[in-house]
Design a protein around this motif. Structure first.
Motif, mmCIF file in Angstrom:
data_model
loop_
_atom_site.group_PDB
_atom_site.id
_atom_site.type_symbol
_atom_site.label_atom_id
_atom_site.label_comp_id
_atom_site.label_asym_id
_atom_site.label_seq_id
_atom_site.Cartn_x
_atom_site.Cartn_y
_atom_site.Cartn_z
ATOM 1 N N THR A 77 67.022 63.099 47.041
ATOM 2 C CA THR A 77 67.117 62.724 48.452
ATOM 3 C C THR A 77 67.564 61.280 48.585
ATOM 4 O O THR A 77 68.458 60.951 49.388
ATOM 5 N N ALA A 78 66.957 60.395 47.805
ATOM 6 C CA ALA A 78 67.348 58.987 47.834
ATOM 7 C C ALA A 78 68.787 58.828 47.359
ATOM 8 O O ALA A 78 69.559 58.027 47.913
ATOM 9 N N GLU A 79 69.166 59.579 46.333
ATOM 10 C CA GLU A 79 70.538 59.513 45.839
ATOM 11 C C GLU A 79 71.529 59.930 46.912
ATOM 12 O O GLU A 79 72.596 59.326 47.070
ATOM 13 N N TRP A 90 70.831 51.073 54.390
ATOM 14 C CA TRP A 90 70.856 52.344 53.692
ATOM 15 C C TRP A 90 69.942 52.298 52.471
ATOM 16 O O TRP A 90 69.253 53.284 52.152
ATOM 17 N N THR A 137 62.367 57.313 50.282
ATOM 18 C CA THR A 137 62.352 58.664 49.727
ATOM 19 C C THR A 137 62.423 58.560 48.196
ATOM 20 O O THR A 137 62.267 57.477 47.646
ATOM 21 N N ILE A 184 71.114 59.733 50.230
ATOM 22 C CA ILE A 184 71.171 58.714 51.286
ATOM 23 C C ILE A 184 72.019 57.533 50.834
ATOM 24 O O ILE A 184 72.842 57.006 51.601
ATOM 25 N N ARG A 185 71.849 57.101 49.588
ATOM 26 C CA ARG A 185 72.655 55.987 49.088
ATOM 27 C C ARG A 185 74.145 56.343 49.061
ATOM 28 O O ARG A 185 75.004 55.519 49.388
ATOM 29 N N LEU A 226 68.067 63.345 55.195
ATOM 30 C CA LEU A 226 69.188 62.450 55.501
ATOM 31 C C LEU A 226 69.421 62.366 57.004
ATOM 32 O O LEU A 226 69.658 61.278 57.539
ATOM 33 N N ALA A 247 66.811 54.735 51.675
ATOM 34 C CA ALA A 247 66.701 55.496 50.431
ATOM 35 C C ALA A 247 65.397 55.183 49.707
ATOM 36 O O ALA A 247 64.799 56.067 49.073
#
Length: 791
Positions: free
Chosen positions: A413-415, A402, A409, A417-418, A441, A406
């Protein structure tokens, strides 16, 4: 021209009065007088000849909108919480519940399939509730972890195992490979057939005897079921169970049948009016009502003893009572009299001489249907939050996977996914541009090998979602997923074959739809609810997304992606209570001031048919009109009549419709699909909705189909058009709120025209009038199951 803020209204009274009939919320209350404008504005607002450009009669919003304002009540969260049941507004206007189709009819539409799925969910909840009733042997109905704990306790008690080994956490079992989706998706049961003709005839005879319209015969027989005629004779107020019938009409019917025996103190009347008020509250968005608000509303309906009426409804099982601890309230000592202490001592109870602490509670009354759905939703959400698969099960992506996804990106967006990597339930909020984040995602999760699906509430939302993800098969509608017509199908246990479900426009989920989605997810699946908290809530009862945001029971990711362009800048300001000036060099946003409703109608037709196509390049068929309600001097009915006359004139031989008409099909309240009329024949009205053929039986056309050149904001929620014309006539001032304005103004992609007749009411509504509160229990139900929700 001011009114009390909607937030100050009592929810029970507002529900009882604002939803007096399913159509009552649709009509903007008339305002005495119209707003005046200056002479220069009058000159600029004078109607011009068709074909004129936008320039002569329009000002950029940044130059004019800032000088306008509103006081409004969100009688409609509106005027639209029940707008979709308009067809049954008047008792004489309802049509019978004909068969949804015959053997030769087209397949069930998604809306009909979702309704059948809702019915199936309610039956499952009823069965689960029935299974809990009556005495059972200890442990015989436990399963899973609870059963294991019971077995461990018994093993320790019997000496078979030492305590340490009995309660040791077992090794996590490896997940079985997910079975392939079933070839035939789960299909809902066929739509209910029309009531038997004999039953309808018997009901018609009773209605005629009581002076009620014969057109109510079929819906009454369908609502009351077997022996409907006998039920009506025994209790004439059962007529209130038919949509659109009001207490005063049921009273007249009862007087005609019962004669001198009929009176306002009749227990049957009090019980029926209690249920009717709870139904109207549900149309306004409440899942329950405060007991005090309900009794006050009963008093307004001439029920002599409101408390007795409520108790009668509870005793008959028509309603349920709940005592929910008040959030944040401190426990208080309960003073007991000497007599009470002696009685407890005689009964063997020891008080120890100390006063017992007691927490203040809120007494709520609700209908079983929504109460069970809300409880099922809370149980399902708690299961999802607490059943995330462990990293070492050999099949789930690891934290490192994961993190790597992340890292590819950035930003929110990264936040997102995490957050999804480490939690079963995640909330995501943002505007239209932020939809790209859950789309990213979906792509990232699919790349990690997860079975993923993303849902929207409309075919338009599904198309935009598929374009954003590049995964056509992963994008579905909520109705299509629940009915089995779209999506991955279900596994051997009947659960959706998914590891991750992403729901866009989650603020549109009512408690029943949300409960069906959550119940369909398997253990270990992840759920992401993505919505825009600034828009209108669901048309149905509940405020699921808002309740979860307030409960803080899971991670919440707030998008930092702003909506672009002048329309995005304008709506972003509205979302925080500011109606800002915006630069619109290409006429992306324009204001059309009007003096009265007649001029508003003229300008609207001119914009749709001439000005927007000529100046903006958007044809009339891609331009949508949005107005606060169905009724009023410039509501959807009047605007649709004017637009039909200009854009698709015809005799309207089939219930006012002609081939080519733009229509909205509303098979049930809150379930609206847009389409066009294809043809009409002896069977009924043939439509094309979202590319699918739909047959609306002749007897259902009047209450299920309406023209759709003009819509309400609730009907338009979740949809987008290249150009939108928002009409704000003077009599709409009391229905405007910040969520309504935000929702309506944000529907346009390239162009927004505002036909403005409320003047200073608009910025005042944006600044001061928030949501009209809804009474729900989801947060209370989550609190004991999810520790973080209690903090």
């Amino acid at each position: 021209m001011s009114t009390e803020p909607a937030a100050a209204e009592d929810p029970g009274t507002a529900a009882a009065e604002g939803a007096e009939s399913p159509g009552a919320e649709e009509t903007a209350p008339p305002v005495s007088g119209t707003e005046t404008v200056s002479e220069p504005e009058r000159a600029s607002a004078a109607p011009s000849e068709p074909g004129s450009e936008l320039d002569p009669s329009v000002e950029p919003v940044g130059e004019a909108v800032a000088d306008e304002g509103v006081e409004a009540s969100e009688g409609s969260q509106d005027s639209e919480g029940s707008q979709d049941s308009e067809g049954s507004e008047e008792p004489g206007g309802g049509a019978g519940d004909g068969a949804a189709g015959s053997g030769e009819a087209p397949a069930l539409s998604e809306a009909e399939a979702e309704i059948a799925a809702q019915r199936e969910l309610r039956e499952r909840i009823e069965q689960r509730k029935a299974s809990k009733e009556g005495p059972i042997e200890a442990g015989t109905k436990l399963s899973g972890t609870a059963a294991d704990l019971l077995a461990a306790v018994r093993a320790v008690e019997s000496g078979e195992k030492p305590v340490a080994s009995a309660f040791r956490e077992p090794e996590p079992a490896r997940r079985r490979p997910a079975p392939a989706p079933v070839q035939e998706p789960v299909r809902p049961r066929p739509a209910e057939a029309a009531p038997a003709e004999e039953s309808v005839a018997a009901v018609r005879a009773v209605l005629t005897e009581g002076g009620a319209p014969e057109t109510l015969a079929s819906p009454t027989a369908a609502a009351l079921g077997e022996g409907a005629d006998e039920q009506l004779r025994a209790d004439p107020w059962q007529l209130l169970r038919v949509g659109g019938v009001r207490p005063e009409q049921a009273d007249g019917f009862a007087r005609a049948l019962l004669g001198p025996a009929c009176g306002p103190d009749d227990e049957r009347r009090g019980r029926a009016v209690t249920v009717w008020l709870l139904e109207q509250a549900a149309l306004a968005g409440h899942t329950a009502l405060d007991a005090a608000a309900l009794t006050a509303a009963l008093g307004q309906r001439a029920v002599p003893d409101p408390d007795a009426a409520v108790q009668s409804a509870l005793a008959e099982g028509d309603a349920l009572v709940f005592q929910d601890a008040l959030e944040g309230a401190e426990t208080v000592p309960v003073q007991r009299s000497d007599d009470e202490r002696e009685q407890e001592a005689a009964g063997g109870e020891e008080t120890g001489g100390a006063e017992e602490p007691e927490r203040p509670v809120r007494v709520l009354i609700g209908l079983e249907r929504y109460a069970l759905a809300e409880e099922s939703l809370a149980d399902g959400l708690a299961r999802i939050i607490n059943s995330l698969p462990k990293e070492d099960d050999g099949e789930s992506p690891r934290d490192a996977d994961w993190a790597a996804a992340a890292a590819r990106t950035s930003g929110s967006t990264a936040e997102l996914i995490r957050a999804v990597g480490g939690h079963g339930l995640v909330l995501h909020s943002g505007g239209e541009a932020a939809r790209a984040e859950p789309a990213a995602l979906v792509s990232a999760a699919a790349a990690l090998g997860l079975r993923v699906c993303a849902t929207a509430h409309s075919a338009d939302g599904r198309r935009r979602l598929a374009q954003a993800t590049g995964m056509q098969e992963a994008a579905v509608t909520v109705a299509g997923l629940l009915s089995g017509a779209q999506g991955p199908g279900r596994d051997a246990d009947g659960a959706l074959a998914l590891d991750l479900l992403v729901v866009l426009d989650a603020q549109q989920l009512d408690v029943e739809s949300a409960a069906m989605l959550v119940e369909s997810l398997p253990d270990g699946a992840r759920l992401v609810l993505s919505g825009d908290p600034a828009t209108l809530w669901s048309a149905g009862p509940g405020r699921v997304f808002a309740d979860l945001v307030a409960a803080r029971c899971c991670p919440q990711v707030v998008s930092r992606t702003p909506d672009p362009g002048p329309i995005g800048e304008l709506t972003s300001g509205i979302g925080i209570g500011e109606l800002n000036q915006v630069e619109a060099p290409a006429k992306e946003v324009v204001l059309v001031p009007v003096r009265d409703a007649a001029e508003a109608i003229h300008r609207t037709v001119q914009l749709v048919a001439d000005s927007v196509p000529r100046a903006i390049g958007v044809p009339a068929e891609h331009t949508q009109v949005i107005t606060p309600g169905h009724g009023g001097a410039a509501g959807t009915r009047v605007l649709n009549a004017a637009l039909k006359e200009r854009l698709n004139p015809g005799p309207g031989r089939f219930g006012g419709f002609d081939p080519g008409d733009r229509v909205a099909h509303v098979p049930a309240p809150g379930r609206t699909t847009l389409g066009r009329v294809v043809r009409a024949d002896a069977e009924g009205l043939h439509l094309e909705c979202d590319g699918d053929p739909v047959l609306v039986r002749r007897e259902r056309v009047e209450r299920e189909v309406r023209h759709a050149w003009a819509l309400t904001a609730h009907q338009a929620a979740g949809l987008r058009w290249p150009a939108v014309v928002v009409v704000l006539p003077g009599d709409a001032a009391q229905t405007l709120t910040r969520p309504w304005v935000y929702t309506a103004f944000s529907r346009g992609e390239r162009h927004l025209s505002v036909v403005q007749g409320v003047e200073q009411a608009l910025p005042r509504a944006v600044a001061e009038r928030l949501w009209k509160d809804r009474t729900t229990r989801l947060r209370t139900l989550l609190r004991p199951q999810v520790p973080s929700a209690a903090s």
